[in-house]
Design a protein around this motif. Structure first.
Motif, short mmCIF file in Angstrom:
data_model
loop_
_atom_site.label_atom_id
_atom_site.label_comp_id
_atom_site.label_asym_id
_atom_site.label_seq_id
_atom_site.Cartn_x
_atom_site.Cartn_y
_atom_site.Cartn_z
N GLU A 191 0.86 -1.17 0.00
CA GLU A 191 0.00 0.00 0.00
C GLU A 191 0.91 1.23 0.00
O GLU A 191 1.69 1.44 0.94
N GLY A 217 1.17 -2.77 9.24
CA GLY A 217 0.43 -1.94 8.30
C GLY A 217 -1.05 -1.86 8.60
O GLY A 217 -1.58 -2.59 9.44
N PRO A 218 -1.73 -0.98 7.89
CA PRO A 218 -3.16 -0.79 8.13
C PRO A 218 -4.01 -1.98 7.72
O PRO A 218 -5.09 -2.17 8.25
N ARG A 219 -3.51 -2.82 6.79
CA ARG A 219 -4.31 -3.98 6.39
C ARG A 219 -4.53 -4.93 7.56
O ARG A 219 -5.61 -5.48 7.74
N ARG A 229 -4.60 -4.20 10.69
CA ARG A 229 -5.55 -3.62 11.64
C ARG A 229 -6.98 -3.74 11.13
O ARG A 229 -7.90 -4.08 11.87
N ARG A 230 -7.18 -3.48 9.83
CA ARG A 230 -8.53 -3.61 9.28
C ARG A 230 -9.02 -5.05 9.38
O ARG A 230 -10.21 -5.31 9.61
N GLU A 262 -2.92 7.30 6.34
CA GLU A 262 -1.92 6.53 5.60
C GLU A 262 -2.42 5.10 5.43
O GLU A 262 -1.96 4.17 6.08
N ALA A 263 -3.39 4.94 4.54
CA ALA A 263 -4.02 3.64 4.33
C ALA A 263 -4.76 3.66 3.01
O ALA A 263 -5.22 4.71 2.55
N VAL A 274 -7.98 2.23 1.73
CA VAL A 274 -9.20 1.60 2.24
C VAL A 274 -10.28 1.60 1.17
O VAL A 274 -10.32 2.45 0.29
N ARG A 299 -2.78 7.44 -3.22
CA ARG A 299 -2.93 6.14 -2.59
C ARG A 299 -3.11 5.11 -3.69
O ARG A 299 -3.99 5.25 -4.53
#
Length: 260
Positions: free
Chosen positions: A17, A95-97, A99-100, A131-132, A134, A217
């Protein structure tokens, strides 16, 4: 039965990402001086927890003439730097993935998941959506949940620091009034800006103290060709590791070892 090399390659494939942003932030040097320093930043979050951060800071300004005088009295230390990179081994850049994915597994839904560990704030929303990369529907769902926070203001039409129009949410959290600017259809967080909610020794209430605008992004297959290979010593457990300054402007993060 022998494994299929193509299947193994697919499992091991890493993508990233990629998020590019610019902004400016307050810099406070132990009561010596207070400055407002620009920032240009790129980050690559790998699906395996590896990644890259590339940043440049500058230009620099000051909240007040008195603040600049304090900086000069401190010897005018350098406030800006050229491109620097932090290169991270697998697991070292959560990374944000991930967490999602944790949020999606919560049995009581997204709203309960967002508040499971601590009360939801606009700052949390900023970190989750900034910073993701989505899905638009996910962003809209988080926006709707955030509109129900105690004390939140729905601002309607508002522009970010680059002049891009959108819809805003605002809330006072600690010493800041946080404003989040979403695209008109609330499918993307365009930017955030933090204003001082109360006077500080270095600036008056209402002063812009921090902002960032998210410019790009996208999902990419590889890191830029001009950076070294990703280190192979992973952080175990994920998020735990050690940074090694290789040379000025280049740091490597790997799993913890005693001898660099």
């Amino acid at each position: 039965m022998p494994s299929n090399p193509a299947s193994t390659a697919e499992v091991d494939a890493v993508d990233y990402e990629y998020i590019q942003s610019q902004g400016a932030h307050g810099v406070h040097a132990h009561n010596l001086f207070d400055a407002f320093v620009g920032s240009q930043r790129e980050i690559w979050f790998g699906s395996d927890g590896s990644g890259l951060i590339r940043s440049t800071s500058g230009p620099a300004s000051f909240f007040t003439e008195e603040g600049q005088a304090h900086w000069e009295a401190a010897g005018s230390p350098t406030l800006t730097h050229g491109p620097s990179i932090d290169l991270c081994a697998p697991g070292c850049l959560p990374g944000p993935r991930a967490r999602r994915a944790r949020l999606a597994r919560h049995p009581d839904g997204l709203e309960a998941a967002l508040s499971a560990r601590q009360p939801l704030t606009l700052h949390t929303v900023q970190e989750l959506l900034g910073e993701a990369l989505v899905e638009p529907e996910f962003c809209r769902d988080v926006y709707e949940i955030a509109t129900r926070l105690p004390g939140v203001e729905v601002l309607g039409s508002i522009a970010d620091q680059l002049g891009r129009p959108g819809h805003g949410l605002a809330r006072v959290e600690r010493v800041h009034r946080i404003e989040l600017i979403f695209s008109s259809d609330t499918s993307e967080l365009l930017a955030y800006q933090h204003f001082l909610a109360e006077p500080q020794p270095f600036a008056a209430a209402g002063t812009l103290h921090s902002w960032a605008a998210f410019l790009t992004r996208r999902l990419v297959a590889v890191l830029p060709p001009d950076v070294p290979p990703v280190p192979r010593l992973p952080c175990d457990p994920p998020g735990a590791g050690r940074g090694f300054p290789i040379r000025p402007g280049f740091t490597v993060m790997t799993g913890y070892v005693a001898d660099p």
